[in-house]
Design an enzyme around this catalytic site. Structure first.
Site, PDB file in Angstrom:
ATOM      1  N   ARG A 105       0.816  -1.217   0.000  1.00 51.90           N
ATOM      2  CA  ARG A 105       0.000   0.000   0.000  1.00 51.90           C
ATOM      3  C   ARG A 105       0.849   1.265   0.000  1.00 51.90           C
ATOM      4  NH1 ARG A 105      -2.959   1.962  -2.644  1.00 51.90           N
ATOM      5  NH2 ARG A 105      -3.916  -0.109  -2.682  1.00 51.90           N
ATOM      6  N   LYS A 140       2.577  24.934  -3.093  1.00 51.13           N
ATOM      7  CA  LYS A 140       1.284  24.376  -2.661  1.00 51.13           C
ATOM      8  C   LYS A 140       1.342  22.854  -2.762  1.00 51.13           C
ATOM      9  CE  LYS A 140      -1.178  28.542  -4.060  1.00 51.13           C
ATOM     10  NZ  LYS A 140      -2.157  29.159  -4.982  1.00 51.13           N
ATOM     11  N   LYS A 172       5.610  40.067  -2.420  1.00 49.71           N
ATOM     12  CA  LYS A 172       4.189  40.077  -2.737  1.00 49.71           C
ATOM     13  C   LYS A 172       3.555  41.364  -2.233  1.00 49.71           C
ATOM     14  CE  LYS A 172       3.113  35.564  -3.649  1.00 49.71           C
ATOM     15  NZ  LYS A 172       2.095  34.551  -3.569  1.00 49.71           N
ATOM     16  N   GLU A 202       5.770  40.793  -7.297  1.00 52.67           N
ATOM     17  CA  GLU A 202       4.431  40.517  -7.816  1.00 52.67           C
ATOM     18  C   GLU A 202       3.697  41.815  -8.148  1.00 52.67           C
ATOM     19  OE1 GLU A 202       1.608  37.639  -5.740  1.00 52.67           O
ATOM     20  OE2 GLU A 202       0.709  39.586  -5.251  1.00 52.67           O
ATOM     21  N   ASP A 224       0.277  38.565 -11.717  1.00 56.43           N
ATOM     22  CA  ASP A 224      -0.662  37.788 -10.924  1.00 56.43           C
ATOM     23  C   ASP A 224      -2.112  38.110 -11.265  1.00 56.43           C
ATOM     24  OD1 ASP A 224      -1.190  35.913  -8.812  1.00 56.43           O
ATOM     25  OD2 ASP A 224      -1.838  37.610  -7.583  1.00 56.43           O
TER      26      ASP A 224
END
Length: 284
Positions: A105, A140, A172, A202, A224
């Site tokens: 597994r 992420k 940012k 950004e 962005d």
């Protein structure tokens, strides 16, 4: 497939696999296998693809089997980064049945998820053909699995972004607000940043981009959440003075149009945060 990056040292992967095996074995080990299968029984297991995709996770799956039993005979048939079709044999493992079942597994969990990431990355990268744009992943990622998830992106033809917050300066909107403005934040970054580290900033509006160009000092500009036409105008304004990166709302059906704007990179969080596991099976 970039073969120079297809593997990592097992030393880097072993803690991830060891923790996953300990989690799966629990406090008592595989009580079912011990109860119903004689210890001396040997089998051959075949890891098989049940749908088309890009293979990834073979190295870490093989490591899972080896950590359970170093005497298993493991043969990888299809390497990481290669395509597979339904029914393709990816790996053969021969040895004690107890060991095969204990590692099964964990090996499939890793291989299926990594192949899912590689397959999704390949689909995004295919949309950039005919342009110079590159598909990049983000931070992420699944906590604790970043190193292998970014490796899977590479297997799918993508490119890694920052591995951690310490890899590059990425300014940012909140940084700009706290520092007092575009010029101020770029000057502050340059004052403490090594010449070996890039500075990215950004923007989400063309007037912000004008400020960045006027201030100078940025190596990369992150465009962005811009619509495609605004992004095209932004790339023209930059005129190769900085690397351009598109980010935000980067759906698969939009990638070809974004790539056609002339951006250098398209960063896509969905490569790792919204991926579907590729269906792989282990047949005995």
């Amino acid at each position: 497939m970039r073969t120079a990056y297809n593997t990592l040292p097992d030393l880097m992967l072993e803690p991830l696999v060891r923790n996953a095996l300990l989690e799966d074995l629990g406090l008592s080990g595989d009580v079912t296998t011990r109860a119903v299968i004689p210890y001396a029984t040997t089998w051959q297991a075949r890891m098989v693809a049940r749908e088309p995709g890009i293979v990834s996770g073979m190295q870490i799956a093989a490591l899972a089997f080896r950590l359970v039993d170093a005497e298993l005979d493991i043969r990888v048939i299809v390497p990481d980064g290669a395509p597979c079709a339904p029914g393709d044999l990816l790996m053969e493992i021969t040895g004690r049945a107890h060991s095969l079942l204990q590692a099964e597994r964990v090996a499939l969990n890793f291989a299926g998820r990594m192949a899912g990431i590689a397959t999704q990355t390949a689909a995004f990268a295919a949309e950039t053909r005919g342009t110079d744009a590159r598909i990049a992943c983000t931070r992420k990622t699944t906590p604790g699995l970043r190193i292998i998830e970014k490796q899977a992106v590479i297997h799918g033809g993508g490119h890694p972004h920052r591995y951690s917050l310490g890899d590059a300066v990425l300014i940012k909107d909140n940084h700009i607000a706290a520092a007092g403005g575009v010029r101020e934040v770029l000057e502050a970054a340059h004052a403490v940043t090594s010449h070996m580290m890039r500075i990215e900033i950004e923007v989400d509006r063309l007037d912000q981009l004008e400020e960045v160009i006027a201030a100078g000092g940025a190596d990369v500009v992150l465009l962005d959440n811009m619509d495609t036409e605004t992004m095209r105008r932004a790339v023209e304004m930059v005129d190769r003075r900085m690397i351009t990166e598109a980010s935000g709302n980067m759906r698969l059906e939009r990638i070809a149009a974004v790539a056609a704007t002339g951006v250098d990179y398209i960063s896509v969080g969905a490569l790792t945060h919204s991926v579907r596991t590729l269906d792989l099976g282990l047949d005995f």
